[in-house]
Design a protein around this motif. Sequence first.
Motif, PDB file in Angstrom:
ATOM      1  N   ALA A 177       0.811  -1.065  -0.051  1.00 20.18           N
ATOM      2  CA  ALA A 177      -0.112   0.107  -0.030  1.00 20.18           C
ATOM      3  C   ALA A 177       0.512   1.570   0.127  1.00 20.18           C
ATOM      4  CB  ALA A 177      -0.791  -0.375   0.912  1.00 20.18           C
ATOM      5  N   GLY A 178       0.388   1.921  -1.476  1.00 20.72           N
ATOM      6  CA  GLY A 178       1.592   3.517  -1.369  1.00 20.72           C
ATOM      7  C   GLY A 178       2.362   3.320  -1.120  1.00 20.72           C
ATOM      8  N   GLY A 179       3.204   1.995  -1.955  1.00 23.72           N
ATOM      9  CA  GLY A 179       4.614   1.756  -2.408  1.00 23.72           C
ATOM     10  C   GLY A 179       5.382   1.445  -1.422  1.00 23.72           C
ATOM     11  N   ASN A 180       4.258   0.522  -0.062  1.00 26.43           N
ATOM     12  CA  ASN A 180       5.378  -0.012   0.826  1.00 26.43           C
ATOM     13  C   ASN A 180       5.208  -1.274   1.638  1.00 26.43           C
ATOM     14  OD1 ASN A 180       6.615   2.019   1.906  1.00 26.43           O
ATOM     15  ND2 ASN A 180       5.413   3.182   2.375  1.00 26.43           N
ATOM     16  N   ILE A 181       5.386  -2.124   2.262  1.00 24.29           N
ATOM     17  CA  ILE A 181       4.272  -3.540   1.666  1.00 24.29           C
ATOM     18  C   ILE A 181       4.444  -3.501   3.603  1.00 24.29           C
ATOM     19  CG2 ILE A 181       5.698  -5.998   2.578  1.00 24.29           C
ATOM     20  CD1 ILE A 181       6.819  -6.318   0.021  1.00 24.29           C
ATOM     21  N   VAL A 182       3.359  -3.618   4.075  1.00 22.73           N
ATOM     22  CA  VAL A 182       2.480  -3.785   5.115  1.00 22.73           C
ATOM     23  C   VAL A 182       2.625  -4.607   5.738  1.00 22.73           C
ATOM     24  CG1 VAL A 182       1.280  -1.297   4.212  1.00 22.73           C
ATOM     25  CG2 VAL A 182      -0.007  -2.909   4.198  1.00 22.73           C
ATOM     26  N   ALA A 183       2.305  -6.185   5.228  1.00 19.63           N
ATOM     27  CA  ALA A 183       2.875  -6.844   5.937  1.00 19.63           C
ATOM     28  C   ALA A 183       3.173  -8.544   5.118  1.00 19.63           C
ATOM     29  CB  ALA A 183       1.132  -7.315   5.820  1.00 19.63           C
ATOM     30  N   ASN A 184       3.308  -9.436   5.742  1.00 22.99           N
ATOM     31  CA  ASN A 184       4.090 -10.520   4.607  1.00 22.99           C
ATOM     32  C   ASN A 184       4.176 -11.450   5.392  1.00 22.99           C
ATOM     33  OD1 ASN A 184       5.867 -11.797   2.751  1.00 22.99           O
ATOM     34  ND2 ASN A 184       7.703 -10.498   3.079  1.00 22.99           N
ATOM     35  N   GLY A 185       3.442 -12.648   4.717  1.00 26.23           N
ATOM     36  CA  GLY A 185       3.315 -14.023   5.617  1.00 26.23           C
ATOM     37  C   GLY A 185       2.697 -14.535   4.969  1.00 26.23           C
ATOM     38  N   THR A 186       2.193 -16.165   5.621  1.00 30.76           N
ATOM     39  CA  THR A 186       1.521 -17.389   4.880  1.00 30.76           C
ATOM     40  C   THR A 186       0.115 -16.537   5.524  1.00 30.76           C
ATOM     41  OG1 THR A 186       1.109 -18.713   7.084  1.00 30.76           O
ATOM     42  CG2 THR A 186       2.800 -19.412   5.503  1.00 30.76           C
ATOM     43  N   VAL A 187      -0.903 -16.922   4.531  1.00 29.35           N
ATOM     44  CA  VAL A 187      -2.332 -16.569   4.932  1.00 29.35           C
ATOM     45  C   VAL A 187      -2.796 -17.309   6.618  1.00 29.35           C
ATOM     46  CG1 VAL A 187      -4.351 -17.408   4.483  1.00 29.35           C
ATOM     47  CG2 VAL A 187      -3.215 -17.431   2.789  1.00 29.35           C
ATOM     48  N   SER A 188      -2.434 -18.049   7.221  1.00 29.94           N
ATOM     49  CA  SER A 188      -2.588 -18.350   8.147  1.00 29.94           C
ATOM     50  C   SER A 188      -2.223 -17.166   9.111  1.00 29.94           C
ATOM     51  CB  SER A 188      -2.107 -19.390   8.946  1.00 29.94           C
ATOM     52  OG  SER A 188      -0.734 -20.077   8.505  1.00 29.94           O
ATOM     53  N   GLU A 189      -0.624 -16.848   8.584  1.00 33.79           N
ATOM     54  CA  GLU A 189      -0.101 -15.654  10.074  1.00 33.79           C
ATOM     55  C   GLU A 189      -0.986 -14.743   9.304  1.00 33.79           C
ATOM     56  OE1 GLU A 189       4.603 -18.088   9.179  1.00 33.79           O
ATOM     57  OE2 GLU A 189       3.585 -15.602   7.700  1.00 33.79           O
ATOM     58  N   LEU A 190      -0.981 -14.120   8.843  1.00 35.93           N
ATOM     59  CA  LEU A 190      -1.361 -13.155   8.083  1.00 35.93           C
ATOM     60  C   LEU A 190      -3.014 -12.820   9.241  1.00 35.93           C
ATOM     61  CD1 LEU A 190      -1.190 -12.261   4.818  1.00 35.93           C
ATOM     62  CD2 LEU A 190       0.350 -10.970   6.118  1.00 35.93           C
ATOM     63  N   MET A 191      -3.918 -14.420   9.289  1.00 33.23           N
ATOM     64  CA  MET A 191      -4.904 -13.896   9.682  1.00 33.23           C
ATOM     65  C   MET A 191      -5.223 -13.725  11.010  1.00 33.23           C
ATOM     66  SD  MET A 191      -7.394 -15.107   7.456  1.00 33.23           S
ATOM     67  CE  MET A 191      -8.175 -15.723   5.478  1.00 33.23           C
ATOM     68  N   GLN A 192      -3.994 -14.275  11.999  1.00 33.53           N
ATOM     69  CA  GLN A 192      -3.660 -14.322  12.913  1.00 33.53           C
ATOM     70  C   GLN A 192      -3.459 -12.099  14.009  1.00 33.53           C
ATOM     71  OE1 GLN A 192      -0.358 -17.085  14.536  1.00 33.53           O
ATOM     72  NE2 GLN A 192      -1.844 -18.596  14.014  1.00 33.53           N
ATOM     73  N   SER A 193      -2.619 -12.032  12.693  1.00 30.06           N
ATOM     74  CA  SER A 193      -2.566 -10.624  13.617  1.00 30.06           C
ATOM     75  C   SER A 193      -4.266 -10.020  13.548  1.00 30.06           C
ATOM     76  CB  SER A 193      -1.833 -10.090  11.905  1.00 30.06           C
ATOM     77  OG  SER A 193      -2.635  -9.760  10.705  1.00 30.06           O
ATOM     78  N   VAL A 194      -5.351 -10.717  13.349  1.00 34.47           N
ATOM     79  CA  VAL A 194      -6.849 -10.118  13.249  1.00 34.47           C
ATOM     80  C   VAL A 194      -7.886 -10.563  13.845  1.00 34.47           C
ATOM     81  CG1 VAL A 194      -6.203  -8.515  11.101  1.00 34.47           C
ATOM     82  CG2 VAL A 194      -7.561 -10.852  10.743  1.00 34.47           C
TER      83      VAL A 194
ATOM     84  N   THR B 100     -11.342 -12.595   7.512  1.00 31.37           N
ATOM     85  CA  THR B 100     -10.985 -13.232   6.010  1.00 31.37           C
ATOM     86  C   THR B 100      -9.805 -12.305   6.117  1.00 31.37           C
ATOM     87  OG1 THR B 100     -12.311 -11.307   5.319  1.00 31.37           O
ATOM     88  CG2 THR B 100     -13.446 -13.474   5.361  1.00 31.37           C
ATOM     89  N   LEU B 101      -8.854 -12.551   4.483  1.00 32.42           N
ATOM     90  CA  LEU B 101      -7.733 -11.824   4.443  1.00 32.42           C
ATOM     91  C   LEU B 101      -8.048 -10.909   4.071  1.00 32.42           C
ATOM     92  CD1 LEU B 101      -4.824 -13.018   4.136  1.00 32.42           C
ATOM     93  CD2 LEU B 101      -5.736 -13.213   1.385  1.00 32.42           C
ATOM     94  N   GLU B 102      -9.387 -10.342   3.525  1.00 28.13           N
ATOM     95  CA  GLU B 102     -10.014  -9.336   3.746  1.00 28.13           C
ATOM     96  C   GLU B 102      -9.545  -7.980   4.763  1.00 28.13           C
ATOM     97  OE1 GLU B 102     -12.942  -8.690   0.818  1.00 28.13           O
ATOM     98  OE2 GLU B 102     -13.602  -7.310   1.290  1.00 28.13           O
ATOM     99  N   ASP B 103     -10.136  -8.756   6.252  1.00 26.29           N
ATOM    100  CA  ASP B 103     -10.704  -8.231   7.132  1.00 26.29           C
ATOM    101  C   ASP B 103      -8.870  -7.756   7.713  1.00 26.29           C
ATOM    102  OD1 ASP B 103     -13.003  -8.768   7.427  1.00 26.29           O
ATOM    103  OD2 ASP B 103     -12.776 -10.012   8.296  1.00 26.29           O
ATOM    104  N   VAL B 104      -7.549  -8.839   7.222  1.00 22.49           N
ATOM    105  CA  VAL B 104      -6.516  -8.514   7.618  1.00 22.49           C
ATOM    106  C   VAL B 104      -5.826  -7.149   6.777  1.00 22.49           C
ATOM    107  CG1 VAL B 104      -3.576  -9.996   6.757  1.00 22.49           C
ATOM    108  CG2 VAL B 104      -6.363 -11.147   7.736  1.00 22.49           C
ATOM    109  N   PHE B 105      -6.353  -7.071   5.674  1.00 22.15           N
ATOM    110  CA  PHE B 105      -5.852  -6.399   4.312  1.00 22.15           C
ATOM    111  C   PHE B 105      -6.575  -4.700   5.062  1.00 22.15           C
ATOM    112  CE2 PHE B 105      -7.179  -3.712   0.294  1.00 22.15           C
ATOM    113  CZ  PHE B 105      -5.483  -3.713   0.356  1.00 22.15           C
ATOM    114  N   VAL B 106      -7.862  -4.822   5.358  1.00 23.20           N
ATOM    115  CA  VAL B 106      -8.419  -3.637   5.453  1.00 23.20           C
ATOM    116  C   VAL B 106      -7.653  -3.221   7.519  1.00 23.20           C
ATOM    117  CG1 VAL B 106     -10.233  -2.988   7.090  1.00 23.20           C
ATOM    118  CG2 VAL B 106     -11.271  -4.752   4.453  1.00 23.20           C
ATOM    119  N   ASN B 107      -7.643  -3.910   7.805  1.00 25.46           N
ATOM    120  CA  ASN B 107      -7.165  -3.381   9.112  1.00 25.46           C
ATOM    121  C   ASN B 107      -5.797  -3.450   8.665  1.00 25.46           C
ATOM    122  OD1 ASN B 107      -7.334  -3.715  12.419  1.00 25.46           O
ATOM    123  ND2 ASN B 107      -5.168  -5.218  11.720  1.00 25.46           N
TER     124      ASN B 107
END
Lengths: 247, 326
Positions: B211-228, B299-306
Amino acid sequence: MKTWIAFWNILKKDIQNYYLKPPNISWGIIFPLSWTLMQLIRSSGGMNLSDIRALLPGLMAMSVLFGTTSMLAVTITFERKGRSFDRLLLAPISLSTMVAAKLSGAILFGLFNAFVPVIFASFFIDLAVISWGVVLLAVFLIAVTSTLLGLLIAVSAKEVFEAQTFSNFFRFPMLFLCGLFLPVSSLPVFLRPISYLLPLTYGTDLLGGAILGVGTLPPVLCVLILLVFAIVLFTFCQYNIRRKWIL
Amino acid sequence: MSTTGIVSVTNLSKCYGNFTAVNGISFSIRRGEIFGFLGPNGAGKTTTINMMIGLARPSGGSVEIDGIDAVKNVKKAQSIMGIVPDESNLYDEMDGFDNLCFCGSLYGMRKAEREQRAKALLSQFDLAKAGKRPFKAYSKGMRRKLTIAAGIIHRPEILFLDEPTTGIDVESARQIRHLLLELKQRGTTIFITTHYIEDAERICDRIAFIAGGNIVANGTVSELMQSVSHGYAIRLTANQNLEPLAGDLQQHFDGCTVKVDTNHEVTLLCEERIPLSPVLQYLDGKGISVFEAKEIRPTLEDVFVNITGIEAEKLKKEKEKGGVAK
């Protein structure tokens, strides 16, 4: 071998997709024939078939110039717009190989255009006295330099209509300044330096010498200058492609 | 899937005048995985992919592909890449078969080899009958499939796909996802950019959000899910208005928060998984019948929005603009 396969297939694709299309073939035949007839009618107030020889250098040079410049500029701009040109930029072949393949199609089309008036003339006059080696070399070098000018336009144009407009912008003045209609020596003094900056001036002079024996510059000098033009334009085009197309 | 890296992007950046399109991003891709690169329009996805494949010159940083410096030695790197751009870039006048053969020739494939491979790919992509039809007569889905086939005709080690399912019908999008999974099984590494989060969730092993030219998150789907993930959420749908009972429910089930979704729907948000039967019994005691109890997972969308702060509504509009796939 891999480079040669890519080169040959780009050339073959261009010839099949663009140059062998009916509108271009008919253009390649009708344009030189119309100019021949027009010049014959204009000269000496009536049709005099023996004048054909005098018209040949100009007709050949014009046919090559018109056949090559716009065709290459239009086909490349067309491919750039449809993004199929990116496919060539992304292929593991050097930029010079890709550019050379694109140029080759237009050069061959230019050669075809150049010899339409020759074939027409062969029905009416004896062409045996012409120095064909020099003619071939001259036509080839005119085709190469004109094609490179077309490429230069293609690099600057974003739309097909821009490519056509740019082509005409330099093509028509070039016709009047290269000694085709008026000898360079009879041009106003301030225009003469411009004439000597145009590759077509040397190509026309070379053709005039080979066909009519009226060249004003030594043929070797003309060939060398045309080669220099070709090398400089090729290098400049590659530089421009790298600068403008690989952002 | 191997854990060794095939792509390594380090501090990659791209500036256009004062505008920074990509701002010093770093990530790596493992051999044989599907790596998703997600972000809204204008986030820097296409600029990044263009720098990786040699269509754009980085302002800084490096890209290494299978040990090759893809910035300095771009042609060598391109020989092991397959590239499928966001818009089909084949030749309209040529038929499907000739288009594939031409693409094979650009990689130095001999006539017999490329013809054999083109036939096999047309079959594999369910385009055999359309092989002799001009490309311009293909539907959007067929165009996209043929473009992918053109991208893999030379059996690349890594395939770059820019928005592969944008603007195509549901069935074609499904077929493409299936084909990508097949390619992965055969050992091809896949780098895919998309703003269809569901696509990424379905097929990607690892994902990076840009987002905005920066990587704001990086990981497996489950890792990213855990963050939210904030514990356990269950949505109850009943035959009566549940709103008046919300306070009672919250008191009765200590540690849970009750969120009223609609008159007949409430969501229980608990720190840990709770058994359902006491909830159902409690509501039954109040004369309320529960028709449906459904666990709500992020969902991954929740992760993305978050992570990006981009509203779900904006994301939906972008999807609608992008096409009809899904």
